[in-house]
Design a protein around this motif. Structure first.
Motif, PDB file in Angstrom:
ATOM      1  N   ARG A   1       0.831  -1.205   0.000  1.00  0.00           N
ATOM      2  CA  ARG A   1       0.000   0.000   0.000  1.00  0.00           C
ATOM      3  C   ARG A   1       0.867   1.258   0.000  1.00  0.00           C
ATOM      4  NH1 ARG A   1      -2.639  -3.639   3.225  1.00  0.00           N
ATOM      5  NH2 ARG A   1      -4.780  -4.169   2.615  1.00  0.00           N
ATOM      6  N   ALA A   2       1.889   1.223  -0.846  1.00  0.00           N
ATOM      7  CA  ALA A   2       2.751   2.392  -0.999  1.00  0.00           C
ATOM      8  C   ALA A   2       2.236   3.229  -2.170  1.00  0.00           C
ATOM      9  CB  ALA A   2       4.192   1.940  -1.235  1.00  0.00           C
ATOM     10  N   SER A   3       2.863   4.361  -2.416  1.00  0.00           N
ATOM     11  CA  SER A   3       2.393   5.264  -3.469  1.00  0.00           C
ATOM     12  C   SER A   3       3.501   5.660  -4.437  1.00  0.00           C
ATOM     13  CB  SER A   3       1.818   6.529  -2.840  1.00  0.00           C
ATOM     14  OG  SER A   3       2.759   7.066  -1.914  1.00  0.00           O
ATOM     15  N   SER A   4       4.708   5.232  -4.147  1.00  0.00           N
ATOM     16  CA  SER A   4       5.850   5.589  -4.986  1.00  0.00           C
ATOM     17  C   SER A   4       6.903   4.491  -4.844  1.00  0.00           C
ATOM     18  CB  SER A   4       6.451   6.936  -4.548  1.00  0.00           C
ATOM     19  OG  SER A   4       5.508   7.978  -4.673  1.00  0.00           O
ATOM     20  N   LEU A   5       7.924   4.589  -5.670  1.00  0.00           N
ATOM     21  CA  LEU A   5       9.022   3.630  -5.633  1.00  0.00           C
ATOM     22  C   LEU A   5      10.341   4.367  -5.868  1.00  0.00           C
ATOM     23  CD1 LEU A   5       7.483   0.962  -8.048  1.00  0.00           C
ATOM     24  CD2 LEU A   5       7.921   0.570  -5.606  1.00  0.00           C
ATOM     25  N   THR A   6      11.402   3.839  -5.293  1.00  0.00           N
ATOM     26  CA  THR A   6      12.741   4.253  -5.693  1.00  0.00           C
ATOM     27  C   THR A   6      13.419   3.051  -6.350  1.00  0.00           C
ATOM     28  OG1 THR A   6      12.900   5.808  -3.860  1.00  0.00           O
ATOM     29  CG2 THR A   6      14.961   5.167  -4.904  1.00  0.00           C
ATOM     30  N   PHE A   7      13.951   3.272  -7.548  1.00  0.00           N
ATOM     31  CA  PHE A   7      14.742   2.259  -8.251  1.00  0.00           C
ATOM     32  C   PHE A   7      16.176   2.781  -8.309  1.00  0.00           C
ATOM     33  CE2 PHE A   7      10.505   1.791 -10.149  1.00  0.00           C
ATOM     34  CZ  PHE A   7      10.341   0.418 -10.232  1.00  0.00           C
ATOM     35  N   THR A   8      17.134   2.021  -7.834  1.00  0.00           N
ATOM     36  CA  THR A   8      18.524   2.494  -7.858  1.00  0.00           C
ATOM     37  C   THR A   8      19.501   1.365  -8.167  1.00  0.00           C
ATOM     38  OG1 THR A   8      18.104   4.262  -6.266  1.00  0.00           O
ATOM     39  CG2 THR A   8      20.369   3.537  -6.445  1.00  0.00           C
ATOM     40  N   ILE A   9      20.472   1.676  -9.016  1.00  0.00           N
ATOM     41  CA  ILE A   9      21.659   0.830  -9.124  1.00  0.00           C
ATOM     42  C   ILE A   9      22.836   1.635  -8.583  1.00  0.00           C
ATOM     43  CG2 ILE A   9      23.263  -0.415 -10.611  1.00  0.00           C
ATOM     44  CD1 ILE A   9      21.113  -0.855 -12.611  1.00  0.00           C
ATOM     45  N   GLN A  10      23.455   1.109  -7.544  1.00  0.00           N
ATOM     46  CA  GLN A  10      24.717   1.656  -7.072  1.00  0.00           C
ATOM     47  C   GLN A  10      25.780   0.890  -7.842  1.00  0.00           C
ATOM     48  OE1 GLN A  10      23.504   0.873  -2.882  1.00  0.00           O
ATOM     49  NE2 GLN A  10      24.082   3.011  -2.530  1.00  0.00           N
ATOM     50  N   ASP A  11      26.384   1.574  -8.803  1.00  0.00           N
ATOM     51  CA  ASP A  11      27.184   0.912  -9.832  1.00  0.00           C
ATOM     52  C   ASP A  11      28.657   1.261  -9.659  1.00  0.00           C
ATOM     53  OD1 ASP A  11      27.518  -0.555 -12.270  1.00  0.00           O
ATOM     54  OD2 ASP A  11      27.619   1.332 -13.370  1.00  0.00           O
ATOM     55  N   GLY A  12      29.352   0.414  -8.955  1.00  0.00           N
ATOM     56  CA  GLY A  12      30.780   0.659  -8.718  1.00  0.00           C
ATOM     57  C   GLY A  12      31.048   1.027  -7.273  1.00  0.00           C
ATOM     58  N   PRO A  13      32.291   0.861  -6.841  1.00  0.00           N
ATOM     59  CA  PRO A  13      32.624   0.994  -5.411  1.00  0.00           C
ATOM     60  C   PRO A  13      32.410   2.392  -4.837  1.00  0.00           C
ATOM     61  CG  PRO A  13      34.602   0.773  -6.774  1.00  0.00           C
ATOM     62  CD  PRO A  13      33.445   0.467  -7.660  1.00  0.00           C
ATOM     63  N   HIS A  14      32.423   3.423  -5.679  1.00  0.00           N
ATOM     64  CA  HIS A  14      32.276   4.781  -5.145  1.00  0.00           C
ATOM     65  C   HIS A  14      30.857   5.328  -5.296  1.00  0.00           C
ATOM     66  CE1 HIS A  14      36.691   4.332  -5.995  1.00  0.00           C
ATOM     67  NE2 HIS A  14      36.562   4.291  -4.689  1.00  0.00           N
ATOM     68  N   SER A  15      29.939   4.407  -5.444  1.00  0.00           N
ATOM     69  CA  SER A  15      28.524   4.777  -5.448  1.00  0.00           C
ATOM     70  C   SER A  15      27.816   4.112  -4.277  1.00  0.00           C
ATOM     71  CB  SER A  15      27.879   4.302  -6.742  1.00  0.00           C
ATOM     72  OG  SER A  15      27.886   2.880  -6.771  1.00  0.00           O
ATOM     73  N   GLY A  16      28.593   3.469  -3.409  1.00  0.00           N
ATOM     74  CA  GLY A  16      27.979   2.772  -2.273  1.00  0.00           C
ATOM     75  C   GLY A  16      27.704   1.297  -2.538  1.00  0.00           C
TER      76      GLY A  16
ATOM     77  N   VAL B   1      12.549   0.056  -3.764  1.00  0.00           N
ATOM     78  CA  VAL B   1      12.072   0.396  -2.422  1.00  0.00           C
ATOM     79  C   VAL B   1      10.702   1.075  -2.514  1.00  0.00           C
ATOM     80  CG1 VAL B   1      12.632   1.524  -0.236  1.00  0.00           C
ATOM     81  CG2 VAL B   1      14.492   0.854  -1.782  1.00  0.00           C
ATOM     82  N   PRO B   2       9.653   0.439  -1.979  1.00  0.00           N
ATOM     83  CA  PRO B   2       8.344   1.090  -1.936  1.00  0.00           C
ATOM     84  C   PRO B   2       8.386   2.294  -0.990  1.00  0.00           C
ATOM     85  CG  PRO B   2       8.128  -1.287  -1.641  1.00  0.00           C
ATOM     86  CD  PRO B   2       9.582  -0.952  -1.499  1.00  0.00           C
ATOM     87  N   ARG B   3       7.728   3.358  -1.376  1.00  0.00           N
ATOM     88  CA  ARG B   3       7.745   4.596  -0.608  1.00  0.00           C
ATOM     89  C   ARG B   3       6.313   5.048  -0.328  1.00  0.00           C
ATOM     90  NH1 ARG B   3      12.676   6.989  -1.935  1.00  0.00           N
ATOM     91  NH2 ARG B   3      12.261   8.268  -0.107  1.00  0.00           N
ATOM     92  N   ARG B   4       6.119   5.629   0.859  1.00  0.00           N
ATOM     93  CA  ARG B   4       4.776   6.070   1.264  1.00  0.00           C
ATOM     94  C   ARG B   4       4.859   7.500   1.750  1.00  0.00           C
ATOM     95  NH1 ARG B   4       2.968   0.846   4.734  1.00  0.00           N
ATOM     96  NH2 ARG B   4       1.121   2.127   5.041  1.00  0.00           N
ATOM     97  N   LYS B   5       3.745   8.197   1.635  1.00  0.00           N
ATOM     98  CA  LYS B   5       3.698   9.596   2.067  1.00  0.00           C
ATOM     99  C   LYS B   5       4.144   9.722   3.520  1.00  0.00           C
ATOM    100  CE  LYS B   5       0.623  13.603   1.723  1.00  0.00           C
ATOM    101  NZ  LYS B   5       0.315  14.047   3.082  1.00  0.00           N
ATOM    102  N   GLU B   6       3.653   8.824   4.386  1.00  0.00           N
ATOM    103  CA  GLU B   6       3.980   8.908   5.810  1.00  0.00           C
ATOM    104  C   GLU B   6       5.491   8.774   6.033  1.00  0.00           C
ATOM    105  OE1 GLU B   6       1.471   7.283   4.073  1.00  0.00           O
ATOM    106  OE2 GLU B   6       1.321   5.520   5.379  1.00  0.00           O
ATOM    107  N   ASP B   7       6.087   7.837   5.312  1.00  0.00           N
ATOM    108  CA  ASP B   7       7.522   7.622   5.461  1.00  0.00           C
ATOM    109  C   ASP B   7       8.273   8.882   5.072  1.00  0.00           C
ATOM    110  OD1 ASP B   7       6.828   4.994   5.899  1.00  0.00           O
ATOM    111  OD2 ASP B   7       7.271   4.381   3.847  1.00  0.00           O
ATOM    112  N   PHE B   8       7.806   9.452   4.005  1.00  0.00           N
ATOM    113  CA  PHE B   8       8.508  10.581   3.430  1.00  0.00           C
ATOM    114  C   PHE B   8       8.461  11.786   4.374  1.00  0.00           C
ATOM    115  CE2 PHE B   8       9.234  13.845   0.117  1.00  0.00           C
ATOM    116  CZ  PHE B   8      10.359  13.298  -0.453  1.00  0.00           C
ATOM    117  N   GLU B   9       7.344  11.892   5.087  1.00  0.00           N
ATOM    118  CA  GLU B   9       7.189  13.046   5.972  1.00  0.00           C
ATOM    119  C   GLU B   9       7.749  12.804   7.364  1.00  0.00           C
ATOM    120  OE1 GLU B   9       3.006  13.724   5.610  1.00  0.00           O
ATOM    121  OE2 GLU B   9       3.270  14.962   3.804  1.00  0.00           O
TER     122      GLU B   9
END
Lengths: 156, 156
Positions: B80-95, B106-114
């Motif tokens: 029951r989220a409302s947004s998503l984060t899609f990320t590739i950390q690509d290489g050692p200096h990107s985490g 990562v599912p994201r919700r308004k409550e989390d964001f606030e």
């Protein structure tokens, strides 16, 4: 962003000046960023105005990411970086501010990662940040056009 | 992570227990996360052990992202989220900590964001963070297997 008569490229509500566009494919286009967090921070967008990633067709998804992959490799090399961050902020509660799917590509370097002072909200070694829309001064079209020209040359 | 005799799935140096896998495609697989930042934080990986995104073939790139798109939509709805984060950390200096390409979803919700207190290093409205590898307690295989079972049902 000013409206540009006759531009083919839309980024959400914004009409994009073609001087900002440095790469196109059948279904996607790549632009330099009006407020970049790090040198080489660019955006790749589907040509069709689609808000959420889930709304892209399989062909659009493939085209977008094959292009993003190719561009990432070139801008990383051009900026003598060693890593990349690829991110889609997908939906309003992920930090997306322009309601048009876009991949952020950010070249990353060891120095940036270790020195938090350089990072303008982007990152540090212990507390990686992703503040891609912090308040930053808009760059001029001349600055962006020059940068796009350099990137176009990477693919020629 | 313990070595699992005969598992088909490798994630960098780790052999992945198949109970953690909830979705596969010809070239990719999806797993629940041993240390998730938010409910529904999952990973999608190419089956081939490839360190950098640029090393994926066009077919692997398409397969990975079409799968990530589909999974994102399902886990967002399920949580029951409302947004998503899609990320590739690509290489050692990107985490990136595991040298095997992986898309974080990562599912994201308004409550989390606030509410920054809920975020475990992930985000807040003013200073979006992306600390996907902060120190977190590893979950047990039983917890992960249960979660993977729930996600498998989303696609049945």
């Amino acid at each position: 962003m000013d409206t540009v008569a006759g531009s083919k490229y839309r980024f959400g509500p914004h009409e994009i000046d073609e001087r900002q566009v440095f790469r196109t494919s059948p279904l996607s286009f790549a632009i330099v960023n009006i407020r970049h967090t790090r040198p080489g921070h660019v955006l790749v967008c589907p040509k069709r105005l689609v808000k959420r990633f889930a709304d892209l067709s399989p062909d659009e998804t493939s085209d977008l990411w094959i292009m993003a992959k190719e561009i990432g490799a070139r801008v990383e090399q051009y900026h003598r970086a060693s890593s990349l961050t690829f991110t889609i902020q997908d939906g309003p509660h992920s930090g997306q501010t322009v309601p048009h799917v876009h991949v952020h590509i950010v070249p990353r370097r060891k120095e940036d990662f270790e020195n938090n002072d350089n990072n303008k909200g982007m990152m540090n070694a212990k507390n990686e940040t992703l503040d891609l829309d912090i308040e930053r001064k808009d760059r001029t079209m001349e600055e962006m056009a020059q940068e796009a020209k350099e990137y176009r040359a990477l693919f020629s």
